[in-house]
Design a protein around this motif. Structure first.
Motif, PDB file in Angstrom:
ATOM      1  N   VAL A   3       0.834  -1.200   0.000  1.00 50.88           N
ATOM      2  CA  VAL A   3       0.000   0.000   0.000  1.00 50.88           C
ATOM      3  C   VAL A   3       0.868   1.250   0.000  1.00 50.88           C
ATOM      4  O   VAL A   3       0.606   2.217  -0.737  1.00 50.88           O
ATOM      5  CB  VAL A   3      -0.958  -0.004   1.207  1.00 50.88           C
ATOM      6  N   GLU A   4       1.929   1.244   0.805  1.00 51.22           N
ATOM      7  CA  GLU A   4       2.819   2.405   0.861  1.00 51.22           C
ATOM      8  C   GLU A   4       3.485   2.656  -0.486  1.00 51.22           C
ATOM      9  O   GLU A   4       3.630   3.804  -0.923  1.00 51.22           O
ATOM     10  CB  GLU A   4       3.878   2.204   1.946  1.00 51.22           C
ATOM     11  N   LYS A   5       3.885   1.615  -1.165  1.00 50.81           N
ATOM     12  CA  LYS A   5       4.507   1.775  -2.485  1.00 50.81           C
ATOM     13  C   LYS A   5       3.523   2.377  -3.488  1.00 50.81           C
ATOM     14  O   LYS A   5       3.899   3.233  -4.308  1.00 50.81           O
ATOM     15  CB  LYS A   5       5.024   0.431  -2.982  1.00 50.81           C
ATOM     16  N   VAL A   6       2.281   1.941  -3.410  1.00 49.76           N
ATOM     17  CA  VAL A   6       1.260   2.497  -4.298  1.00 49.76           C
ATOM     18  C   VAL A   6       1.054   3.981  -3.988  1.00 49.76           C
ATOM     19  O   VAL A   6       0.942   4.812  -4.910  1.00 49.76           O
ATOM     20  CB  VAL A   6      -0.057   1.722  -4.164  1.00 49.76           C
ATOM     21  N   VAL A   7       1.007   4.326  -2.712  1.00 51.53           N
ATOM     22  CA  VAL A   7       0.860   5.731  -2.324  1.00 51.53           C
ATOM     23  C   VAL A   7       1.996   6.572  -2.894  1.00 51.53           C
ATOM     24  O   VAL A   7       1.768   7.639  -3.481  1.00 51.53           O
ATOM     25  CB  VAL A   7       0.811   5.867  -0.788  1.00 51.53           C
ATOM     26  N   CYS A   8       3.220   6.102  -2.737  1.00 51.80           N
ATOM     27  CA  CYS A   8       4.377   6.863  -3.219  1.00 51.80           C
ATOM     28  C   CYS A   8       4.353   7.008  -4.740  1.00 51.80           C
ATOM     29  O   CYS A   8       4.754   8.050  -5.278  1.00 51.80           O
ATOM     30  CB  CYS A   8       5.670   6.203  -2.752  1.00 51.80           C
ATOM     31  N   LEU A   9       3.881   5.980  -5.436  1.00 54.24           N
ATOM     32  CA  LEU A   9       3.742   6.072  -6.891  1.00 54.24           C
ATOM     33  C   LEU A   9       2.703   7.123  -7.262  1.00 54.24           C
ATOM     34  O   LEU A   9       2.918   7.933  -8.177  1.00 54.24           O
ATOM     35  CB  LEU A   9       3.366   4.709  -7.465  1.00 54.24           C
ATOM     36  N   CYS A  10       1.579   7.125  -6.561  1.00 54.72           N
ATOM     37  CA  CYS A  10       0.545   8.133  -6.827  1.00 54.72           C
ATOM     38  C   CYS A  10       1.066   9.543  -6.587  1.00 54.72           C
ATOM     39  O   CYS A  10       0.771  10.473  -7.360  1.00 54.72           O
ATOM     40  CB  CYS A  10      -0.679   7.871  -5.952  1.00 54.72           C
ATOM     41  N   LEU A  11       1.845   9.718  -5.537  1.00 54.36           N
ATOM     42  CA  LEU A  11       2.404  11.045  -5.247  1.00 54.36           C
ATOM     43  C   LEU A  11       3.355  11.493  -6.349  1.00 54.36           C
ATOM     44  O   LEU A  11       3.394  12.670  -6.709  1.00 54.36           O
ATOM     45  CB  LEU A  11       3.122  11.028  -3.893  1.00 54.36           C
ATOM     46  N   LYS A  12       4.103  10.555  -6.895  1.00 56.07           N
ATOM     47  CA  LYS A  12       4.999  10.893  -8.000  1.00 56.07           C
ATOM     48  C   LYS A  12       4.212  11.312  -9.231  1.00 56.07           C
ATOM     49  O   LYS A  12       4.541  12.290  -9.909  1.00 56.07           O
ATOM     50  CB  LYS A  12       5.906   9.705  -8.319  1.00 56.07           C
ATOM     51  N   LEU A  13       3.126  10.585  -9.518  1.00 47.92           N
ATOM     52  CA  LEU A  13       2.315  10.892 -10.694  1.00 47.92           C
ATOM     53  C   LEU A  13       1.556  12.204 -10.522  1.00 47.92           C
ATOM     54  O   LEU A  13       1.446  12.990 -11.474  1.00 47.92           O
ATOM     55  CB  LEU A  13       1.331   9.744 -10.950  1.00 47.92           C
TER      56      LEU A  13
END
Length: 236
Positions: free
Chosen positions: A135-145
């Motif tokens: 979940v944390e990795k997905v969050v960080c990806l969303c923040l990058k996008l």
């Protein structure tokens, strides 16, 4: 001497709270006499509040308890940040009350406080399970996008921030916002405050029951996408 406010949300932590307070109270040693540990425990329906009151009255006079905060984690964190700022903290350190973080790692952050506006934990190994790490990795990806920021761990409950810098961003949050730490990390990165991420250990929960399960996290995350869009419009 710099004043430090160690702030923690709590919810039904009777199994952990005495040991957590005992462990973290020690980091106030050598800080300004105005330093405090502040815990927000509103909504707990176990003995968390009673234990905190007993600890304050018997052992720990620098322990303060917020009673009129929201029941949920994010609003509790916001209430704690605002309380620390309003009471003149120089530095604010946020962690959780479930015993997953290690106070022995605090000095590594504190010794670098003058060099950075914010120092954030990076949980490279997580004792709370692979699902939460994902979940944390997905969050960080969303923040990058969404925001163009490269953040290794957006939501770690192990963060030391200059109160004056944090205060610049507090008016962007409603009192009941659910994910303030994620957006605070994003703001610090997006606006190029001087920050660093340091690896920390992250143990399994030491007792009690987590109030958030994966379905709840997914629901919060889905709602967060709309919030991210709203924040992004205000950051252009």
């Amino acid at each position: 001497m710099d004043s430090l406010y160690v702030v923690m949300p709590a919810y039904n932590e009777e199994d952990n709270i005495e040991q957590v307070v005992t462990d973290w109270y020690q980091v106030l040693d050598g800080k300004s006499e105005y330093s405090r540990i502040v815990i927000a425990d509103f909504g707990s329906n176990d003995n968390t509040h009673k234990i905190l009151e007993d600890l304050k009255n018997s052992k720990y006079p620098k322990l303060e308890i917020l009673k009129n905060d929201n029941q949920f984690h994010g609003p509790k964190v916001l209430a704690l940040y605002r309380y620390a700022i309003e009471n003149g903290a120089d530095y604010i350190f946020q962690t959780d009350s479930d015993g997953q973080t290690n106070p022995m790692e605090f000095d590594d952050f504190w010794n670098l406080r003058e060099q950075y506006a914010g120092l954030f934990g990076n949980r490279t190994v997580r004792g709370d399970g692979n699902d939460r790490a994902f979940v944390e990795k997905v969050v960080c990806l969303c923040l990058k996008l969404y925001f163009g920021v490269n953040i290794p761990d957006a939501n770690a409950p192990f963060r030391l921030m200059k109160a004056s810098v944090l205060d610049k961003y507090m008016d962007r949050f409603s009192d009941n916002y659910n994910l303030p730490n994620i957006m605070i990390t994003t703001f610090f990165s997006f606006y190029k405050e001087k920050i660093a991420f340091k690896e920390i250990t992250f143990k399994p929960r030491q007792g009690g029951k987590n109030s958030l399960n994966i379905p709840k996290i997914v629901k919060i995350g889905w709602n967060a996408l709309g919030d991210f869009s709203e924040f992004k419009r205000g950051m252009r």
